[in-house]
Write an enzyme that holds these catalytic residues in place. Structure first.
Site, PDB file in Angstrom:
ATOM      1  N   GLY A   1       0.840  -1.185   0.000  1.00  0.00           N
ATOM      2  CA  GLY A   1       0.000   0.000   0.000  1.00  0.00           C
ATOM      3  C   GLY A   1       0.874   1.233   0.000  1.00  0.00           C
ATOM      4  O   GLY A   1       2.030   1.189   0.435  1.00  0.00           O
TER       5      GLY A   1
ATOM      6  N   GLN B   1       2.851   9.932   1.315  1.00  0.00           N
ATOM      7  CA  GLN B   1       4.132   9.233   1.355  1.00  0.00           C
ATOM      8  C   GLN B   1       5.015   9.553   0.142  1.00  0.00           C
ATOM      9  O   GLN B   1       6.208   9.281   0.166  1.00  0.00           O
ATOM     10  CB  GLN B   1       3.926   7.724   1.444  1.00  0.00           C
ATOM     11  CG  GLN B   1       3.358   7.270   2.774  1.00  0.00           C
ATOM     12  CD  GLN B   1       3.191   5.776   2.799  1.00  0.00           C
ATOM     13  OE1 GLN B   1       2.190   5.247   2.350  1.00  0.00           O
ATOM     14  NE2 GLN B   1       4.224   5.098   3.305  1.00  0.00           N
TER      15      GLN B   1
ATOM     16  N   HIS C   1      -2.562   7.305   7.093  1.00  0.00           N
ATOM     17  CA  HIS C   1      -1.634   8.239   6.435  1.00  0.00           C
ATOM     18  C   HIS C   1      -2.353   9.494   5.955  1.00  0.00           C
ATOM     19  O   HIS C   1      -1.797  10.594   6.034  1.00  0.00           O
ATOM     20  CB  HIS C   1      -0.936   7.578   5.245  1.00  0.00           C
ATOM     21  CG  HIS C   1       0.260   6.772   5.601  1.00  0.00           C
ATOM     22  ND1 HIS C   1       1.382   7.310   6.201  1.00  0.00           N
ATOM     23  CD2 HIS C   1       0.526   5.454   5.437  1.00  0.00           C
ATOM     24  CE1 HIS C   1       2.272   6.368   6.385  1.00  0.00           C
ATOM     25  NE2 HIS C   1       1.780   5.222   5.941  1.00  0.00           N
TER      26      HIS C   1
ATOM     27  N   HIS D   1      -4.396   1.203   7.559  1.00  0.00           N
ATOM     28  CA  HIS D   1      -3.031   1.747   7.596  1.00  0.00           C
ATOM     29  C   HIS D   1      -2.903   2.939   6.648  1.00  0.00           C
ATOM     30  O   HIS D   1      -2.412   3.998   7.038  1.00  0.00           O
ATOM     31  CB  HIS D   1      -2.044   0.640   7.218  1.00  0.00           C
ATOM     32  CG  HIS D   1      -0.617   1.071   7.191  1.00  0.00           C
ATOM     33  ND1 HIS D   1       0.297   0.648   8.124  1.00  0.00           N
ATOM     34  CD2 HIS D   1       0.068   1.878   6.337  1.00  0.00           C
ATOM     35  CE1 HIS D   1       1.485   1.179   7.848  1.00  0.00           C
ATOM     36  NE2 HIS D   1       1.365   1.919   6.763  1.00  0.00           N
ATOM     37  N   GLU D   2      -3.369   2.776   5.416  1.00  0.00           N
ATOM     38  CA  GLU D   2      -3.244   3.853   4.431  1.00  0.00           C
ATOM     39  C   GLU D   2      -4.179   5.018   4.755  1.00  0.00           C
ATOM     40  O   GLU D   2      -3.805   6.182   4.564  1.00  0.00           O
ATOM     41  CB  GLU D   2      -3.480   3.324   3.018  1.00  0.00           C
ATOM     42  CG  GLU D   2      -2.538   2.220   2.583  1.00  0.00           C
ATOM     43  CD  GLU D   2      -1.054   2.542   2.763  1.00  0.00           C
ATOM     44  OE1 GLU D   2      -0.661   3.729   2.689  1.00  0.00           O
ATOM     45  OE2 GLU D   2      -0.276   1.599   2.994  1.00  0.00           O
TER      46      GLU D   2
ATOM     47  N   CYS E   1       6.019  -0.105   7.311  1.00  0.00           N
ATOM     48  CA  CYS E   1       5.635   1.085   6.554  1.00  0.00           C
ATOM     49  C   CYS E   1       6.817   1.522   5.700  1.00  0.00           C
ATOM     50  O   CYS E   1       7.949   1.583   6.197  1.00  0.00           O
ATOM     51  CB  CYS E   1       5.232   2.197   7.526  1.00  0.00           C
ATOM     52  SG  CYS E   1       4.723   3.722   6.713  1.00  0.00           S
ATOM     53  N   LEU E   2       6.547   1.833   4.444  1.00  0.00           N
ATOM     54  CA  LEU E   2       7.610   2.274   3.552  1.00  0.00           C
ATOM     55  C   LEU E   2       8.250   3.571   4.031  1.00  0.00           C
ATOM     56  O   LEU E   2       9.408   3.844   3.718  1.00  0.00           O
ATOM     57  CB  LEU E   2       7.071   2.449   2.129  1.00  0.00           C
ATOM     58  CG  LEU E   2       6.540   1.181   1.463  1.00  0.00           C
ATOM     59  CD1 LEU E   2       5.940   1.496   0.104  1.00  0.00           C
ATOM     60  CD2 LEU E   2       7.636   0.136   1.356  1.00  0.00           C
TER      61      LEU E   2
END
Length: 153
Positions: free
Chosen positions: A46, A51, A140, A136-137, A94-95
């Site tokens: 994701g 991000q 963000h 999660h997204e 997480c990226l």
């Protein structure tokens, strides 16, 4: 399509509440295409617009591609309208927070609505990895990171 640089923890865009999308145009289509390319290259499941430095209420997911066929979904102006009372706890990475993982509590399922890349209304109920990824997204887009409510592993 182009790879975009992933913003890392500490960058202000990751803590800002993202702005709703109003224009469904070529710029949005390019952002979504770039986000998918960046997510797959990372490699992640994701990726939210903040991000990649864009304060816009957009995220993309594909929770199956690492173990099977691709199932890419682009979410524009997403929201949860119902959720399970049951909570599952599991590891998340997480990226934007490389080389760290956190145990995070998430609802067992979520019912969501969003617009697709063309502005068409969508609804679905997600369970398991897709529910976790959606939450999660969505975090963000609200300036929330897994460091805020997870326990580092």
């Amino acid at each position: 399509m182009a790879l975009r640089e992933v913003c890392l923890i500490g960058e202000p865009v990751l803590r800002a509440v993202a702005v709703p999308v109003a224009q469904f145009d070529q710029d949005l289509a390019e952002l979504i295409a770039d986000m998918f390319e960046t997510m797959y290259a990372a490699p992640g499941r994701g990726l939210a617009a903040p991000q990649v430095g864009v304060s816009s209420r957009v995220f993309v997911t594909d929770v199956t591609w690492k173990n099977g066929p691709q199932t890419p979904i682009a979410f524009v102006n997403p929201e949860i309208f119902a959720r399970a009372e049951d909570v599952v706890t599991g590891p998340e990475a997480c990226l934007s927070i490389p080389d760290r993982a956190f145990d995070v509590n998430r609802p067992a399922w979520v019912a969501a609505r969003w617009l697709d890349a063309h502005g068409a209304a969508q609804t679905a109920r997600f369970e398991g990895p897709q529910a976790i990824c959606f939450c999660h997204e969505l975090d963000h887009l609200n300036g929330v990171l897994i460091t805020d409510h997870g326990v580092e592993r």
